[in-house]
Design an enzyme around this catalytic site. Sequence first.
Site, PDB file in Angstrom:
ATOM      1  CD  GLU A 143      -3.102  -0.950   2.470  1.00 43.55           C
ATOM      2  OE1 GLU A 143      -4.321  -1.152   1.965  1.00 43.55           O
ATOM      3  OE2 GLU A 143      -2.756  -0.527   3.480  1.00 43.55           O
ATOM      4  CB  CYS A 160       2.915   7.954   3.298  1.00 47.12           C
ATOM      5  SG  CYS A 160       3.376   6.222   4.759  1.00 47.12           S
ATOM      6  CB  CYS A 172       7.193  -5.339   8.687  1.00 44.41           C
ATOM      7  SG  CYS A 172       8.315  -5.338   9.531  1.00 44.41           S
ATOM      8  CB  CYS A 175       6.460  -3.044  16.123  1.00 44.20           C
ATOM      9  SG  CYS A 175       8.348  -2.389  15.389  1.00 44.20           S
ATOM     10  CB  CYS A 226       3.320  -1.966  13.611  1.00 42.44           C
ATOM     11  SG  CYS A 226       3.048  -1.786  12.334  1.00 42.44           S
ATOM     12  N   GLY A 269       6.995  -2.253   6.179  1.00 37.59           N
ATOM     13  CA  GLY A 269       8.242  -2.664   5.936  1.00 37.59           C
ATOM     14  C   GLY A 269       9.536  -1.420   6.629  1.00 37.59           C
ATOM     15  CD  GLU A 270      13.366  -0.210   9.603  1.00 34.53           C
ATOM     16  OE1 GLU A 270      12.835   0.314  10.851  1.00 34.53           O
ATOM     17  OE2 GLU A 270      14.468   0.792   9.629  1.00 34.53           O
ATOM     18  CB  SER A 325      10.107   6.309   9.768  1.00 32.66           C
ATOM     19  OG  SER A 325       9.929   5.645  10.919  1.00 32.66           O
ATOM     20  CB  SER A 335       9.876   3.860  15.665  1.00 33.81           C
ATOM     21  OG  SER A 335       9.310   4.236  14.563  1.00 33.81           O
ATOM     22  CG  LEU A 336      12.455   6.659  21.695  1.00 35.84           C
ATOM     23  CD1 LEU A 336      13.564   6.092  21.858  1.00 35.84           C
ATOM     24  CD2 LEU A 336      12.662   8.413  22.499  1.00 35.84           C
ATOM     25  CG  HIS A 337       7.251   4.279  19.221  1.00 37.78           C
ATOM     26  ND1 HIS A 337       6.397   4.965  18.595  1.00 37.78           N
ATOM     27  CD2 HIS A 337       7.759   2.838  18.191  1.00 37.78           C
ATOM     28  CE1 HIS A 337       6.716   4.866  17.711  1.00 37.78           C
ATOM     29  NE2 HIS A 337       6.585   4.411  17.097  1.00 37.78           N
ATOM     30  CG  ASN A 363      -3.432   5.831  13.585  1.00 34.33           C
ATOM     31  OD1 ASN A 363      -5.018   6.358  13.912  1.00 34.33           O
ATOM     32  ND2 ASN A 363      -2.972   5.633  12.865  1.00 34.33           N
ATOM     33  CB  CYS A 397       0.515   6.075  11.905  1.00 31.62           C
ATOM     34  SG  CYS A 397       0.758   7.224  10.821  1.00 31.62           S
TER      35      CYS A 397
HETATM   36  N1  SAH Z   1       9.447   0.526  10.158  1.00 29.29           N
HETATM   37  C1  SAH Z   1       9.723   1.806   9.676  1.00 29.29           C
HETATM   38  C2  SAH Z   1       8.347   2.879   9.123  1.00 29.29           C
HETATM   39  C3  SAH Z   1       6.740   1.861   8.878  1.00 29.29           C
HETATM   40  S1  SAH Z   1       5.909   2.477  10.602  1.00 29.29           S
HETATM   41  C4  SAH Z   1       9.612   2.332  11.791  1.00 29.29           C
HETATM   42  O1  SAH Z   1       9.606   1.233  12.124  1.00 29.29           O
HETATM   43  O2  SAH Z   1       9.493   3.533  11.559  1.00 29.29           O
HETATM   44  C5  SAH Z   1       6.407   4.415   9.716  1.00 29.29           C
HETATM   45  C6  SAH Z   1       5.928   5.225  11.864  1.00 29.29           C
HETATM   46  O3  SAH Z   1       4.361   4.370  12.636  1.00 29.29           O
HETATM   47  C7  SAH Z   1       5.939   3.951  12.746  1.00 29.29           C
HETATM   48  O4  SAH Z   1       6.578   5.341  13.495  1.00 29.29           O
HETATM   49  C8  SAH Z   1       5.221   3.381  13.350  1.00 29.29           C
HETATM   50  O5  SAH Z   1       5.610   3.143  14.770  1.00 29.29           O
HETATM   51  C9  SAH Z   1       3.966   3.778  13.701  1.00 29.29           C
HETATM   52  N2  SAH Z   1       2.662   3.082  13.794  1.00 29.29           N
HETATM   53  C10 SAH Z   1       2.895   1.993  13.487  1.00 29.29           C
HETATM   54  N3  SAH Z   1       2.250   0.989  13.657  1.00 29.29           N
HETATM   55  C11 SAH Z   1       0.932   2.118  14.666  1.00 29.29           C
HETATM   56  C12 SAH Z   1      -0.348   2.318  14.742  1.00 29.29           C
HETATM   57  N4  SAH Z   1      -0.791   1.297  14.517  1.00 29.29           N
HETATM   58  N5  SAH Z   1      -1.000   3.714  15.092  1.00 29.29           N
HETATM   59  C13 SAH Z   1       0.016   4.644  15.553  1.00 29.29           C
HETATM   60  N6  SAH Z   1       1.566   4.641  14.870  1.00 29.29           N
HETATM   61  C14 SAH Z   1       1.746   3.503  13.949  1.00 29.29           C
END
Ligand code: SAH
Length: 366
Positions: A102, A115, A122, A126, A129, A170-171, A202, A224-226, A301, A344
């Site tokens: 997508e 995007c 992937c 995570c 995701c 993907g990463e 990212s 993507s720290l989180h 999301n 996202c």
């Molecule tokens: N693999 C890369 C790029 C893809 S994800 C990465 O990890 O950065 C793009 C962004 O969306 C990342 O910050 C990811 O952590 C975030 N993301 C993934 N799932 C999400 C969700 N359900 N709600 C909001 N953000 C999300």
Amino acid sequence: MNSAPVPADSPERVNLLGFDRIALEAFCVRQGEKPFRASQLLQWIHQRGVDDFQAMTNLSRELRARWADTCEIRPPAIALTQQSLDGTCKWLLQVDDTNRIETVFIPEEGRGTLCVSSQVGCTLACSFCSTAQQGFNRNLSVAEIIGQVWVARRELGPDRITNIVLMGMGEPLLNFDNVVSAVQLMLDDFAYGLSKRRVTLSTSGVVPALDRLGEVTDIALAVSLHAPDDALRNQLVPINRKYPIRELLAACKRYVGSDNRRKVTFEYVMLDGINDTPAHARALIRLLSHVPAKVNLIPFNPFPGSTYRCSSPETIRRFSDSLHQAGLITTTRKTRGDDIDAACGQLVGRVNDRTHRRIRLATATS
Ligand code: SAH
């Protein structure tokens, strides 16, 4: 040279869509042509969106015929287009018989962000995701990555895409060479000509690849720290067990170097009761106090099967305020396209999962 015709859909046909300038120059020289033809090809393919060699009127008739016989410009096919009420557009693209990815376009006042996906699925798992839930099948080729830009530009018309983020499925740093070639095309003046501030990669934090990236480009970086500590990040972003926060932040500093105008954007998904308390905010402030950082808070999301909930708007506002008061530039990402599952973490496509993640997850939770 040997230019025996090959059938139109033959895998032997060379897909020039996936050639960056260096690859195209080498191709031209192998074909007995001058390297400057690479610029002409880049302009036809990427700036004018041409996929027919006969339209390339500054090439000789003989050359057009020869390349039409042996080469092609083949983007991924659109399987489905969805348009959100807020103007966000999502394309499901067929990249081979079994796999779909997508791509999302997000129009905003004065800019349009595309995007782009870098892998089919992937590997990173995570926990919040939806792409992760599908498992992984393969890396996308350069033609499939830049093909997303090519298709979107064709569908939207020129000048609509002002920014590109490698934030789709993907990463990107685990598909390093193909992503770097595609980025070169995004930046090339004869292709998409975007400035390096308008192309953002990212990553979840593949530290050695981040160092390699810094050797070949200085596009904008988002991480993507989180979570502000390793214990929590190990749960949310499992690659943290391999490359913990301290090593990741050191790599971020190396990436931006001594240019103090450059900052890394740290993405932080807001998960209710998990990473959104005042204590987490304080820990995050401490953690980023010596890093050239911006913070982008992302409301979580949801997707089918997800167990997390998004933090309340009030919690997100307070979290943002405390970061702001500590001097951290903080933005909150507006959720776009959620009515068409284009937000996202909602990108799923269709993945022929070689890792059997869905089966493993189903067994683990039953
Ligand atoms: N693999 C890369 C790029 C893809 S994800 C990465 O990890 O950065 C793009 C962004 O969306 C990342 O910050 C990811 O952590 C975030 N993301 C993934 N799932 C999400 C969700 N359900 N709600 C909001 N953000 C999300």
